[in-house]
Design an enzyme around this catalytic site. Structure first.
Site, short mmCIF file in Angstrom:
data_model
loop_
_atom_site.label_atom_id
_atom_site.label_comp_id
_atom_site.label_asym_id
_atom_site.label_seq_id
_atom_site.Cartn_x
_atom_site.Cartn_y
_atom_site.Cartn_z
N SER A 167 40.82 35.00 47.39
CA SER A 167 40.16 36.21 46.88
C SER A 167 41.16 37.08 46.14
O SER A 167 42.36 37.10 46.48
CB SER A 167 39.56 36.99 48.06
N TYR A 217 37.97 41.45 55.84
CA TYR A 217 37.90 40.43 54.80
C TYR A 217 39.27 40.20 54.16
O TYR A 217 39.75 39.08 54.07
CB TYR A 217 36.88 40.85 53.74
#
Ligand SMILES: [Zn+2]
Length: 656
Positions: free
Chosen positions: A540, A553
């Site tokens: 990510s 996250y």
């Protein structure tokens, strides 16, 4: 033997060629008659040419078509008079014969006619049907097979001793037919090969085929050689790594990666365990054209190097007898019988491996029944060699065509039912890999119905489910070459002061812990990958550039990133490459509905279009963009790269 003719259905097929299509499909539907491109059919039709003259045309099955699915376009119209003249030549090499067939077509776009076209032409009947019926092949492949055939059929059929398919067979049939045929003749048996039937109508020819094959079945039943008692002990449990090792050896012998598909059903296990397996499995194929897919003999057990040496010796023994010099095929087996594993079939693709499995399922029945009848006797090795190394097959080999980049390789993708995961499945399938998709969503099972895709519903946080998925991967395809770690969750924004422990742990367990378990369990398989294992991690943008409200996250993806870097260090010695991708703002996924997109865009005071392209390059990043890069990271472009992290985000000023 069931007669499938349906008068109502047949009425929907108008002219002779249409009826030829109808009854060819009936034959093709019964796998005990023909398998995968085997068999062929024809009809003779009088039709006007461009000058208004009437010409007799043979519509014969074209190569590349399967009887089960054939359409009118699959029949090649060849001028009948020319074929009959060719049949009178004393000799004609097969490549020259094919040239004659192609240059005497009346439709330029037609497929290359079957090499048995001349044989169809010389039979003086309107409709001609040819199959490799299991029951007939069983009887002909026994000691005294010809006498048995004569006993079954009397003078209803002409019997032709084995001749290799092609011009010589057509000529032999022309001579023998003239000698043996009479008004009572309704068919022709080719020893060790198959059977023909013929008639004035599509129905008559089809009925006769069913009748003739039925008589052979009745004969086998009468001689207690029909029902085989297949009982076997349970297959080996925990066979996954044994399969992966076998696949590695087979691929090394071939010189390229191959898929290995395992069949551990009762028949396969029982056959592989038969006390006489070393004799009955080492005779040869049931009909010669199977050799193109199965090779002459299966490997017994798992000693691949010994098989390869024996295959080289077989080539060296028979090649000097051929008129033209031959190029040896790869020396890997295509069929493997192992008392612990059952039946394993080997192919350049999962589809090939499955086709071979189906052919060999019929072969096991044929061998077992012929053995019960008195002994299975296949053709001598030289005859099989001639078909395996036939001129036209060798020509195909030289023409070759480039295999897809990942042909024979196996990939596993997590979170594969939608978004980036599904796009990765597509990108890998497009490059020729067999792909296993895992997803929590049970719809994954039916994502694609094709031999090279296996969808497994799986909760990646359950260790036992991951292990089971790897075992199923090995059963279906023999091992694992590429692992794409994509499954992950992105909970709604939540600042640290409100972040619940359970939420933190849930995110960690999916985004981090599950990947550790899968990597650990996949490692022994990746180590056995014929062209070395590859792992791609979908990371990510939050790894290099985290944002507020995404603590769990961002932390999970960063820890995963560090795990990948350590794996790159630890597994480099095994040749395994581990690389990461950092996508950002990929909006064509399930979580980004139009409503969510509109509200986020509004939040930043942007239009949806501007919001999607809110990056340095002002470009939209799609799932497909990410997936194509993930697939390329498994390919030769990245062969010298490991431990890398690549952004795929249109350029992000914080990352840059
Ligand atoms: Zn044939």
């Amino acid at each position: 033997m069931d007669n499938l003719w349906d008068t109502n259905a047949a009425a929907g097929f108008g002219d002779d060629v249409a009826l030829r299509v109808y009854s060819s499909r009936l034959l093709g539907r019964d796998k005990s008659l023909v398998l995968h491109g085997g068999g062929n059919t024809s009809v003779k039709v009088a039709q006007p040419n461009a000058f208004g003259e009437t010409e007799d045309i043979l519509y014969v099955k074209g190569s590349g078509w399967d009887l089960e699915t054939i359409a009118a376009a699959g029949f090649s119209p060849v001028r009948l008079d020319h074929l009959k003249r060719l049949a009178q030549l004393p000799a004609l090499p097969d490549p020259a014969m094919v040239n004659e067939l192609v240059t005497h077509l009346t439709r330029a776009s037609a497929p290359v006619p079957s090499i048995e076209a001349i044989l169809h032409a010389i039979l003086p009947y309107k409709f001609v049907d040819h199959t490799h019926a299991d029951a007939v092949v069983t009887v002909t492949n026994t000691e005294g097979g010809e006498a048995r055939i004569r006993k079954i059929y009397g003078d209803a059929v002409v019997v032709i001793p084995y001749v290799m398919p092609g011009f010589d067979l057509a000529r032999a049939c022309a001579q023998e037919f003239a000698r043996q045929a009479g008004p009572q003749t309704i068919g022709m048996v080719l020893m060790n090969h198959g059977i023909f039937s013929f008639g004035a109508s599509a129905r008559e020819s089809y009925d006769r085929m069913i009748d003739l094959v039925g008589r052979a079945e009745d004969y086998l039943k009468h001689h207690h050689a029909w029902d085989i008692d297949w009982t076997a002990a349970a297959p080996k449990a925990d066979a996954a790594l044994t399969l992966a090792k076998l696949r590695k050896d087979v691929s090394d012998a071939a010189g390229f990666p191959l898929v290995v598909a395992r069949q551990a059903d009762v028949r396969s296990m029982a056959f592989a365990k038969r006390p006489d397996i070393a004799t009955i499995s080492q005779q040869g194929p049931a009909t010669p054209d199977h050799v193109i897919r199965t090779k002459r003999l299966p490997l017994l057990g798992r000693h691949v190097a010994a098989y390869a040496a024996a295959y080289r010796a077989y080539f060296a023994a028979h090649e000097p007898l051929a008129q033209e010099r031959k190029t040896i095929l790869d020396v890997a087996p295509r069929v493997i019988l192992d008392a612990e594993l059952g039946l394993c079939t080997v192919g350049r693709s999962a589809k090939d491996a499955n086709v071979i499995a189906e052919i060999y399922a019929h072969t096991m029945d044929i061998i077992a029944r012929a053995t019960a009848l008195g002994g299975y006797r296949a053709l001598p090795a030289q005859d099989i060699f001639e078909v395996e190394y036939w001129d036209l097959e060798q020509a195909k080999l030289k023409k070759g065509g480039q295999a897809p980049a990942f042909a024979g390789e196996v990939a596993l993708v997590t979170g594969a039912a939608s978004g980036i995961g599904k796009a990765c499945v597509d990108a890998l399938l497009a490059r020729g890999a067999a792909v296993v998709g895992l997803d929590l969503n049970p719809a994954i099972t039916n994502l694609y119905r094709r031999a090279d895709f296996l969808g497994i519903p799986c909760d990646v946080t359950e260790e036992a489910q991951l292990k089971n998925a790897l075992a199923r991967t090995a059963d279906a395809y023999g091992g694992l070459d590429m692992l794409v770690l994509n499954a992950g969750i992105f909970p709604g924004g939540c600042r640290i002061d409100a972040l619940k422990t359970e939420e933190w742990r849930r995110v960690m367990s999916v985004n981090l812990d599950a990947n550790l378990v899968l990597m650990r369990e996949a490692h022994p398989f990746l180590k056995l990958a014929p062209r070395h294992g590859r792992v791609v991690i979908i990371g990510s943008k939050n790894v290099p550039a985290p944002g507020p409200g995404a603590a769990a996250y961002s932390a999970s993806k960063s820890a995963l990133n560090q795990l990948a870097r350590v794996a790159a260090l630890e597994w480099g010695g095994d040749g395994i490459r581990v690389n990461s991708l950092h996508p950002n703002a990929v909006f064509d996924t399930g979580i980004w509905t139009d409503a969510v997109l509109a509200s986020r865009a509004a939040h930043y005071g942007m239009t949806v279009e501007d919001y999607k392209r809110n990056n340095v390059l002002r470009t939209e990043v799609t799932s497909r963009d990410v997936a194509e890069l993930a697939a390329e990271m498994c390919g030769s472009l990245f062969a010298k790269t490991t431990g890398a992290q690549l952004p795929v985000d249109g350029g992000n000023d914080r990352v840059i």
